[in-house]
Motif scaffolding. Structure first.
Motif, PDB file in Angstrom:
ATOM      1  N   GLY A 131       0.783  -1.229   0.000  1.00 61.49           N
ATOM      2  CA  GLY A 131       0.000   0.000   0.000  1.00 61.49           C
ATOM      3  C   GLY A 131       0.813   1.275   0.000  1.00 61.49           C
ATOM      4  N   GLY A 132       0.086   2.414  -0.043  1.00 65.32           N
ATOM      5  CA  GLY A 132       0.717   3.720  -0.050  1.00 65.32           C
ATOM      6  C   GLY A 132       0.955   4.233  -1.456  1.00 65.32           C
ATOM      7  N   ARG A 289      -2.003  -2.087   7.321  1.00 56.24           N
ATOM      8  CA  ARG A 289      -2.102  -0.758   6.708  1.00 56.24           C
ATOM      9  C   ARG A 289      -3.010   0.155   7.528  1.00 56.24           C
ATOM     10  NH1 ARG A 289       1.427   1.714   3.162  1.00 56.24           N
ATOM     11  NH2 ARG A 289       0.586   3.805   3.466  1.00 56.24           N
ATOM     12  N   GLU A 290      -4.106  -0.371   8.070  1.00 59.72           N
ATOM     13  CA  GLU A 290      -5.007   0.420   8.894  1.00 59.72           C
ATOM     14  C   GLU A 290      -4.290   0.951  10.133  1.00 59.72           C
ATOM     15  OE1 GLU A 290      -9.243  -0.077  11.370  1.00 59.72           O
ATOM     16  OE2 GLU A 290      -8.412  -1.740  10.210  1.00 59.72           O
ATOM     17  N   MET A 302       0.231   9.693   6.266  1.00 59.45           N
ATOM     18  CA  MET A 302       0.568   8.276   6.357  1.00 59.45           C
ATOM     19  C   MET A 302       0.017   7.483   5.169  1.00 59.45           C
ATOM     20  SD  MET A 302       2.362   8.372   9.021  1.00 59.45           S
ATOM     21  CE  MET A 302       2.690   6.629   9.227  1.00 59.45           C
ATOM     22  N   GLN A 303      -1.133   7.886   4.670  1.00 59.99           N
ATOM     23  CA  GLN A 303      -1.721   7.175   3.531  1.00 59.99           C
ATOM     24  C   GLN A 303      -0.812   7.200   2.311  1.00 59.99           C
ATOM     25  OE1 GLN A 303      -5.587   8.878   2.817  1.00 59.99           O
ATOM     26  NE2 GLN A 303      -6.286   8.477   4.917  1.00 59.99           N
ATOM     27  N   GLN A 304      -0.010   8.254   2.192  1.00 58.28           N
ATOM     28  CA  GLN A 304       0.860   8.395   1.023  1.00 58.28           C
ATOM     29  C   GLN A 304       2.176   7.633   1.172  1.00 58.28           C
ATOM     30  OE1 GLN A 304      -0.195   9.837  -1.799  1.00 58.28           O
ATOM     31  NE2 GLN A 304      -2.114   9.944  -0.632  1.00 58.28           N
ATOM     32  N   VAL A 307       4.891   1.219   1.901  1.00 56.14           N
ATOM     33  CA  VAL A 307       5.535   0.184   2.705  1.00 56.14           C
ATOM     34  C   VAL A 307       5.880  -0.966   1.769  1.00 56.14           C
ATOM     35  CG1 VAL A 307       5.271  -1.456   4.604  1.00 56.14           C
ATOM     36  CG2 VAL A 307       4.265   0.831   4.789  1.00 56.14           C
ATOM     37  N   TYR A 308       7.053  -1.541   1.962  1.00 58.69           N
ATOM     38  CA  TYR A 308       7.497  -2.652   1.130  1.00 58.69           C
ATOM     39  C   TYR A 308       7.997  -3.796   2.012  1.00 58.69           C
ATOM     40  CZ  TYR A 308       7.841   1.110  -2.362  1.00 58.69           C
ATOM     41  OH  TYR A 308       7.569   2.179  -3.189  1.00 58.69           O
TER      42      TYR A 308
END
Length: 342
Positions: A131-132, A289-290, A302-304, A307-308
């Protein structure tokens, strides 16, 4: 005292590189700055009384290439001429290595410093996105990895140089957020009265969580190892194992988000190690992610942040190889961490 220098370290080849964890040690030799690392079978730290014995028996006795220098990344703080590992009985003694292994130079880094170096040495084929948005090329980054313990490091960019920031962030406090947390957390094993992140977010931490879930509900346990719990949780064959893994990924998301705020990690947050690689489906179920994004008033920020999961099996060695080839590209502080024979 260790040798100290204001100049950029230039290592003499061949260079032995090593990633020393609590359970496994991984080694390779770089013949020169252009060669691919010659890798060796993974060493179990419990099989050897000392690191010198392990290197001699498992590496040097198996090759005709005799290294002149070594760069070792160890799981523990680097302080003084005898460096103890946090979750292993080995003690790194650089001056002794001059005599026992024939080395002329020894550099010792923190193991997650090497993981941080790997972040800029790996290609996209070794990254699984959780995500992100898109990463900013020279923004701060964070790497953390649950394994035998919980390693954490930062990576910042300044004056065209990537600078790893080692630390012991895996030992920060972690606490409950939800009503269910308040029921489970009192049953988590403590160290001197406190619950650190490492007590939950590593292999034994997953076992701690599983036992705590069982204790909170007054139920017997069926599993004793992280692998058993993970397998049952991913197969959805055991409800307690599923909840333990859900708490694990949620708390990992909370901590990763905290660290992302500390380093303003618009360049990404990177999860490394075997556990992260094995639980990718759980990391993608939304709970991680939440929790990562639940950082009011900075939820939108944080939404942007991407994460890998690092999927390369020898990521730290990749980072160490990049440093050994071109130390000038990395702002690695060697004062107090470099020993030169003579």
């Amino acid at each position: 005292m260790p040798a100290q220098t204001d100049d950029t370290t230039i290592l003499r080849f061949p260079v032995l590189i090593g990633d020393i964890g609590g359970t496994n040690a991984r080694f390779a030799i770089l013949v020169d700055a252009y060669a691919e690392p010659k890798e060796f079978p993974i060493v179990q730290t419990a099989d050897f009384a000392t690191i010198d014995e392990a290197i001699q028996t498992a590496i040097l006795d198996k090759t005709s290439v005799m290294p002149l220098s070594t760069v070792l990344a160890v799981a523990g703080p680097v302080d003084g001429d005898e460096i103890e590992l946090t979750n292993c009985n080995w003690v790194v003694k650089p001056r002794q290595m001059f005599e026992t292994l024939g080395l002329e130079e020894v550099v010792v880094l923190n193991d997650f410093e090497a993981q941080a170096l790997a972040v800029v040495a790996l290609g996209p084929e070794h990254l699984e996105k959780i995500g992100g948005g898109e990463p900013e090329p020279t923004a701060g980054r964070v790497v953390l990895g649950p394994g035998t313990g919980l390693g954490v490091a930062g990576l910042v960019h300044s004056r065209h140089t990537w600078i790893p920031v080692p630390g012991e962030g895996g030992h920060v406090d972690i606490g409950p957020r939800t009503e269910r947390d308040l029921a489970v957390f009192p049953h988590i094993e403590r160290i001197e009265g406190r619950v650190s992140a490492e007590q939950m977010l590593c292999g034994r931490g997953l076992v701690n969580l599983y036992r705590a879930v069982a204790a909170a509900d007054g139920r017997p346990t069926s599993f004793t190892t992280p692998a058993e719990i993970t397998s049952a949780a991913l197969a959805q064959s055991d409800a307690m194992a599923q909840e333990a893994l859900d708490i694990f990924v949620t708390c990992l998301g909370r901590l990763a988000g905290d660290l992302a705020l500390v380093f303003m990690s618009r360049g990404g947050v990177f999860l490394t190690g075997g556990i992260a690689q094995k639980i990718i489906p759980a990391l993608k179920n939304g709970l991680f992610r939440e929790a990562f994004e639940d950082k009011a008033p900075h939820g939108e920020l944080m939404q942007q942040m991407p994460v890998y999961v690092i999927t390369h099996p020898l990521a730290a060695l990749t980072g160490l190889a990049a440093y050994a080839r071109t130390p000038a590209l990395f702002g690695v502080e060697t004062d107090g961490r470099r020993w030169v024979k003579g």
